[in-house]
Design an enzyme around this catalytic site. Structure first.
Site, PDB file in Angstrom:
ATOM      1  N   ASP A 141       0.742  -1.266   0.162  1.00  0.00           N
ATOM      2  CA  ASP A 141       0.068   0.063   0.073  1.00  0.00           C
ATOM      3  C   ASP A 141       0.796   1.096  -0.239  1.00  0.00           C
ATOM      4  O   ASP A 141       2.124   1.014   0.444  1.00  0.00           O
ATOM      5  CB  ASP A 141      -0.788  -0.046   1.116  1.00  0.00           C
ATOM      6  CG  ASP A 141      -1.761   1.244   1.341  1.00  0.00           C
ATOM      7  OD1 ASP A 141      -2.424   1.371   0.328  1.00  0.00           O
ATOM      8  OD2 ASP A 141      -2.034   1.926   2.272  1.00  0.00           O
ATOM      9  N   SER A 142       0.321   2.410  -0.522  1.00  0.00           N
ATOM     10  CA  SER A 142       1.090   3.494  -0.266  1.00  0.00           C
ATOM     11  C   SER A 142       1.607   3.900   1.010  1.00  0.00           C
ATOM     12  O   SER A 142       2.405   4.713   1.393  1.00  0.00           O
ATOM     13  CB  SER A 142       0.196   4.816  -0.816  1.00  0.00           C
ATOM     14  OG  SER A 142      -0.897   5.017  -0.131  1.00  0.00           O
ATOM     15  N   CYS A 196     -11.256   2.687  -0.756  1.00  0.00           N
ATOM     16  CA  CYS A 196      -9.769   2.942  -0.278  1.00  0.00           C
ATOM     17  C   CYS A 196      -9.729   2.360   0.857  1.00  0.00           C
ATOM     18  O   CYS A 196     -10.458   2.281   1.968  1.00  0.00           O
ATOM     19  CB  CYS A 196      -9.775   4.474   0.078  1.00  0.00           C
ATOM     20  SG  CYS A 196      -8.371   5.074   0.768  1.00  0.00           S
ATOM     21  N   GLU A 203      -4.437   9.293   8.472  1.00  0.00           N
ATOM     22  CA  GLU A 203      -3.035   9.445   8.747  1.00  0.00           C
ATOM     23  C   GLU A 203      -2.620  10.101   9.796  1.00  0.00           C
ATOM     24  O   GLU A 203      -1.504   9.924  10.425  1.00  0.00           O
ATOM     25  CB  GLU A 203      -2.226  10.027   7.233  1.00  0.00           C
ATOM     26  CG  GLU A 203      -2.414   9.036   6.305  1.00  0.00           C
ATOM     27  CD  GLU A 203      -1.491   8.237   5.807  1.00  0.00           C
ATOM     28  OE1 GLU A 203      -0.194   8.624   6.160  1.00  0.00           O
ATOM     29  OE2 GLU A 203      -1.633   7.022   5.117  1.00  0.00           O
ATOM     30  N   HIS A 236      -7.874   2.869   3.575  1.00  0.00           N
ATOM     31  CA  HIS A 236      -7.839   3.539   4.729  1.00  0.00           C
ATOM     32  C   HIS A 236      -9.195   3.940   5.372  1.00  0.00           C
ATOM     33  O   HIS A 236      -9.356   3.882   6.693  1.00  0.00           O
ATOM     34  CB  HIS A 236      -7.376   5.068   4.410  1.00  0.00           C
ATOM     35  CG  HIS A 236      -5.841   4.984   4.417  1.00  0.00           C
ATOM     36  ND1 HIS A 236      -5.234   4.372   3.210  1.00  0.00           N
ATOM     37  CD2 HIS A 236      -4.803   5.783   5.151  1.00  0.00           C
ATOM     38  CE1 HIS A 236      -3.784   4.998   3.359  1.00  0.00           C
ATOM     39  NE2 HIS A 236      -3.693   5.800   4.560  1.00  0.00           N
ATOM     40  N   CYS A 274      -4.162  -1.486  -2.438  1.00  0.00           N
ATOM     41  CA  CYS A 274      -4.462   0.110  -2.470  1.00  0.00           C
ATOM     42  C   CYS A 274      -5.135   0.078  -3.808  1.00  0.00           C
ATOM     43  O   CYS A 274      -4.786  -0.144  -4.745  1.00  0.00           O
ATOM     44  CB  CYS A 274      -2.923   0.539  -2.564  1.00  0.00           C
ATOM     45  SG  CYS A 274      -2.757   2.496  -2.974  1.00  0.00           S
TER      46      CYS A 274
HETATM   47  N1  DGL Z   1      -4.983   3.317   0.694  1.00  0.00           N
HETATM   48  C1  DGL Z   1      -4.937   4.161  -0.561  1.00  0.00           C
HETATM   49  C2  DGL Z   1      -5.929   3.444  -1.521  1.00  0.00           C
HETATM   50  O1  DGL Z   1      -6.754   2.594  -1.241  1.00  0.00           O
HETATM   51  C3  DGL Z   1      -5.037   5.571  -0.545  1.00  0.00           C
HETATM   52  C4  DGL Z   1      -4.100   6.261   0.018  1.00  0.00           C
HETATM   53  C5  DGL Z   1      -3.338   7.373  -0.596  1.00  0.00           C
HETATM   54  O2  DGL Z   1      -3.558   8.305  -1.189  1.00  0.00           O
HETATM   55  O3  DGL Z   1      -2.112   6.978  -0.602  1.00  0.00           O
HETATM   56  O4  DGL Z   1      -6.580   3.990  -2.335  1.00  0.00           O
END
Ligand code: DGL
Length: 281
Positions: free
Chosen positions: A16-17, A198, A164, A200, A79
């Protein structure tokens, strides 16, 4: 590629990012505890959600190559932004050159497959990063699998920063979550399934539930991805034998390991040891 990359078996990579993929990893570990995992968060370059296609593709490819070098034969892009902007190119253009026997899978297809079991009205909502929404990856998958469905997408640029910065429980989170969901529902009050597009967003689940009507089913990706991986490994015994079985997970971040460990504990509900990884920039 160094010698690790040629080991007969290795951990399953989860990328993931940043932290979001941990919500997916947690469900994968529950569902398939027997395997080893290598988690990589590119926190030094996150968020990806507001970055251009080319950059997300380049960063994701670097991460995938790195995970291959660390012995992974199979990498899950946990991600949506990376799945939306990089997966197809990596699968079609890069894997045949790097190693045609390795695999990279994403989270979008399994999520969309699930939608068909959930919606009654065919009116489906999507919340995601601006990058995921702009890529129209969900629109394309929905059109392929369910041409009669209508997808209503809402970019939520503030939601990843809320997570975050550990503000997911704050009044600020109430404000931004309500704002985006009101915008989405006012466009189509008949939405009865909402994709959290997403990784997150599961941390904002309590807020999201508060601001959508009770008739809306919320589709979170962790369990869906875990089930889809289990199914993939069943159907691909040639890959399954290349996934090492020790029940261990290595956590890597391109940022500061202590900082990563701090928020990782919130995602995983337990503390973990974290190592630093250096990707080429
Ligand atoms: N967790 C990432 C996703 O599912 C997004 C986070 C980011 O913007 O880096 O898209």
């Amino acid at each position: 590629m160094n010698t690790d990359g040629f080991k007969a078996s290795g951990p399953i990579g989860v990328f993931d990012s940043g932290y979001g993929g941990l919500s997916v990893l947690r469900e994968i570990q529950k569902r398939l505890p027997q395997y080893d995992y290598l988690y990589l968060g590119d926190n030094a370059r996150a968020p990806y959600g507001t970055r251009s296609f080319d950059i997300v593709y380049r960063f994701t490819l670097e991460a995938v190559r790195y995970m291959f070098e660390r012995g992974c034969h199979l990498v899950i892009l946990a991600c949506n932004t990376a799945s939306a902007k990089a997966l197809r190119s990596i699968q079609q253009n890069d894997l045949p050159l790097i190693d045609p026997d390795r695999r990279v899978l994403g989270v979008i297809r399994p999520t969309v497959e699930k939608v068909g079991e959930i919606t009654r009205s065919g009116n489906v909502g999507l919340v995601g990063t601006p990058g995921t929404v702009k890529s129209q990856s969900y629109d394309m998958e929905i059109a392929k699998l369910y041409p009669d469905f209508h997808l209503y997408s809402q970019p939520c640029p503030m939601w990843v920063p809320l997570v975050e910065y550990k503000e997911f429980d704050s009044p600020g989170a109430d404000y931004f979550v309500k704002q985006e969901l009101d915008r989405l529902m006012s466009r189509q009050p008949g939405i009865d399934a909402l994709i959290l597009g997403c990784t997150h967003y599961p941390l904002l689940y309590d807020k999201i539930v508060k601001y959508v009507p009770g008739s809306v089913s919320i589709i979170s990706q962790g369990k869906i991805t875990a089930d889809s991986l289990a199914d993939y490994l069943n159907r691909h015994p040639e890959m399954e034998v290349k996934c090492s079985k020790g029940g261990n997970t290595t956590y890597l971040t391109t940022e500061n390991p202590e900082k990563f460990a701090d928020l990782a504990a919130v995602f995983l509900d337990r503390s973990v040891d974290v190592e630093h990884a250096e990707l080429s920039c």
